[in-house]
Design a protein around this motif. Structure first.
Motif, mmCIF file in Angstrom:
data_model
loop_
_atom_site.group_PDB
_atom_site.id
_atom_site.type_symbol
_atom_site.label_atom_id
_atom_site.label_comp_id
_atom_site.label_asym_id
_atom_site.label_seq_id
_atom_site.Cartn_x
_atom_site.Cartn_y
_atom_site.Cartn_z
ATOM 1 N N LYS A 413 0.836 -1.210 0.000
ATOM 2 C CA LYS A 413 0.000 0.000 0.000
ATOM 3 C C LYS A 413 0.857 1.241 0.000
ATOM 4 O O LYS A 413 0.578 2.211 -0.715
ATOM 5 N N GLN A 414 1.933 1.235 0.771
ATOM 6 C CA GLN A 414 2.814 2.409 0.800
ATOM 7 C C GLN A 414 3.453 2.634 -0.558
ATOM 8 O O GLN A 414 3.616 3.765 -1.005
ATOM 9 N N ARG A 415 3.801 1.574 -1.259
ATOM 10 C CA ARG A 415 4.375 1.729 -2.594
ATOM 11 C C ARG A 415 3.362 2.326 -3.558
ATOM 12 O O ARG A 415 3.685 3.174 -4.375
ATOM 13 N N LYS A 418 2.976 6.108 -3.011
ATOM 14 C CA LYS A 418 4.098 6.877 -3.562
ATOM 15 C C LYS A 418 3.962 6.993 -5.080
ATOM 16 O O LYS A 418 4.225 8.026 -5.671
#
Length: 512
Positions: A413-415, A418
């Protein structure tokens, strides 16, 4: 007559003359009676002679002769210590004994009187006899007491005394004293009585010195290395008098047994520790020094301990440690991968770099044991590797897998976030070249369904007072770009509007 009178006056002849006169009268009736002319006297003081003269030794034969002068002849009696022991001029003692020793005198008596001789002493010599030892004080003798031994001996002349203990002369004199007696003085004593006529030993007497326990120690059987499962015997050795009958066994301050012998059958590591015994008698008690039972046993409770986190990023290593309980400590460790016959590593630590089930085996001189296997799994995620360690059994496997899945979801999810931020920035720059641009990547209904939907509104501004001609040729001077997010859980700064002033330089320097 004169010749007769001379004979009468001779010493010792009065009695014999009296006999002569009586004989003459009977044979010669006309013979003149001479009795009126002969003097009759009481006995004179008799004299005793002893034969043999000199030293009289027990067993000799002795003759006493009483010499007495009286007219008529006196009767003789023999007195010893006030008691008449014989009669007659001669008193014979054959095989004289010490009981015959004493003072003797003879008594001479006739009708005219009596006389006693002076006393003579028969001193019968004999070797020692009736030799014995007396102990003072009588009764129990305790270490530290003072003790006196007395040698009683009957001999003539008095004997010299020596003291013997166990064949060794330890003293002399009739009295043998021991002050502050110790157990070393215990033993059999006798005295020897000796004079010129012989010697004799007393019967042996025993000095039995009582004392409290000492020199208490513990012996271990078998000696040497003790291995778990052996039978071990502890023996309490104690020196005391009387012998100690009460023994206690102490391990680490706790009484664990009694009696001189303490047996441990099938000894285990739990029996390891320090032991001592206590010896007791009526005079005191004493403890032994500690002895240590060091029970050897092969490795057990072997397990694998993971060093580090359960999730390892590529490039890190997972260290597996082999934990073992053994005595002596295991120094030889082998690592194996299941379904493989040969070891993949050695030493207490092992670095796992590939997937598989691994276990360790611990060795000492008394045996070996293997651990349960642990599973090492390498997962490939987003171009990188994640190494995950799970136990071979139990519910913890599923818990760890669940945690790892959550972590992977968050990372993914963080990728994505970004990547979307980069897309928005590019769209904002492209929108600035138009006069009025309104960017919607998706319909609003679709944006509402997306957690990270973005939209931008670009509103160009111009300077007032310009001519229509100039408006056709000039570019956007600046634009305000507003970013809006529908997600309420984003950071506070993402919920605010962000304004960017974009300034464009025209070719004409006069036109701004």
């Amino acid at each position: 007559m004169e010749r007769t009178q001379e004979l009468v006056n001779l010493p010792g002849c009065k009695a014999c003359l009296h006999g002569i006169v009586e004989s003459v009268k009977s044979t010669a009736p006309n013979y003149q009676d001479l009795s009126t002319s002969i003097q009759l006297d009481p006995p004179v003081k008799p004299v005793i002679s002893i034969s043999p003269s000199g030293v009289i030794v027990e067993g000799d034969s002795v003759t006493l002769n009483c010499i007495s002068d009286s007219n008529p002849p006196a009767e003789i009696s023999w007195i010893k210590g006030g008691t008449i022991v014989g009669s007659g001029r001669i008193y014979n003692i054959s095989k004289i004994s010490s009981d015959d020793s004493g003072e003797y005198k003879c008594k001479s008596i006739n009708e005219h009187g009596e006389k006693y001789s002076d006393t003579v002493t028969l001193n019968v010599m004999y070797p020692p006899r009736s030799v014995s030892v007396s102990i003072s004080p009588s009764g129990v003798i305790v270490e530290g007491d003072s003790v006196t031994l007395n040698c009683i001996s009957d001999s003539n002349p008095p004997a010299e005394i020596s003291w013997i203990k166990g064949g060794t002369i330890v003293g002399s004199g009739r009295i043998f004293s021991i002050s502050k007696i110790s157990s070393n003085d215990s033993g059999e004593y006798k005295c020897k009585s000796i004079n010129k006529h012989g010697e004799k030993y007393s019967d042996a007497v025993t000095l039995n010195v009582m004392y409290s326990p000492r020199n208490v120690s513990v012996s271990i059987s078998p000696s040497g290395v003790i291995v778990e499962g052996d039978s071990v015997t502890l023996n309490c050795i104690s020196d005391s008098n009387p012998p100690a009958l009460n023994f206690s066994w102490i391990k680490g301050g706790t009484i664990v047994g009694s009696g001189r012998i303490f047996n441990i059958s099938k000894i285990s590591s739990d029996d390891s520790g320090e032991y001592k015994c206590k010896s007791i008698n009526e005079h005191g008690e004493k403890y032994s020094d500690n002895v240590t039972l060091n029970v050897m046993y092969p490795p057990r409770n072997v397990s694998v301990l993971m060093s580090g986190s359960g999730v390892i990023v590529e490039g890190d290593s997972v260290t597996l440690n082999c934990i073992s309980d053994s005595n002596p400590p295991a120094l030889n460790f082998s690592w194996f991968k299941e379904n493989e016959t040969s070891a993949v590593g050695s030493g207490q630590s092992f670095s796992a770099l590939q997937s598989g089930r691994f276990y360790c085996q611990a060795h000492n001189q008394h045996g070996s044991q293997r651990s349960d296997a642990v599973t090492v799994t390498v997962h490939h995620v987003a171009g990188g590797n994640v190494i995950m360690i799970t136990a071979a059994s139990g519910g913890s496997v599923f818990i760890i897998i669940f945690i790892i899945i959550i972590i992977l979801f968050i990372l993914k999810k963080q990728r994505n976030v970004k990547a979307e931020d980069l897309t928005v920035k590019e769209n904002d720059l492209n929108s600035c070249v138009s006069q009025s641009v309104s960017v919607h990547d998706k319909p609003l209904s679709e944006l509402d369904s997306a957690n990270d939907a973005l939209y931008a509104s670009v509103k160009p501004k111009r300077f007032r007072g310009k001519t229509p001609e100039s408006r056709d040729t000039e570019d956007i001077l600046y634009a305000t770009v507003q970013h809006h997010r529908k997600t309420e859980t984003k950071r506070a700064e993402e919920n605010e509007c962000q304004y960017d002033d974009i300034r464009v330089h025209q070719p004409d320097a006069t036109v701004r």
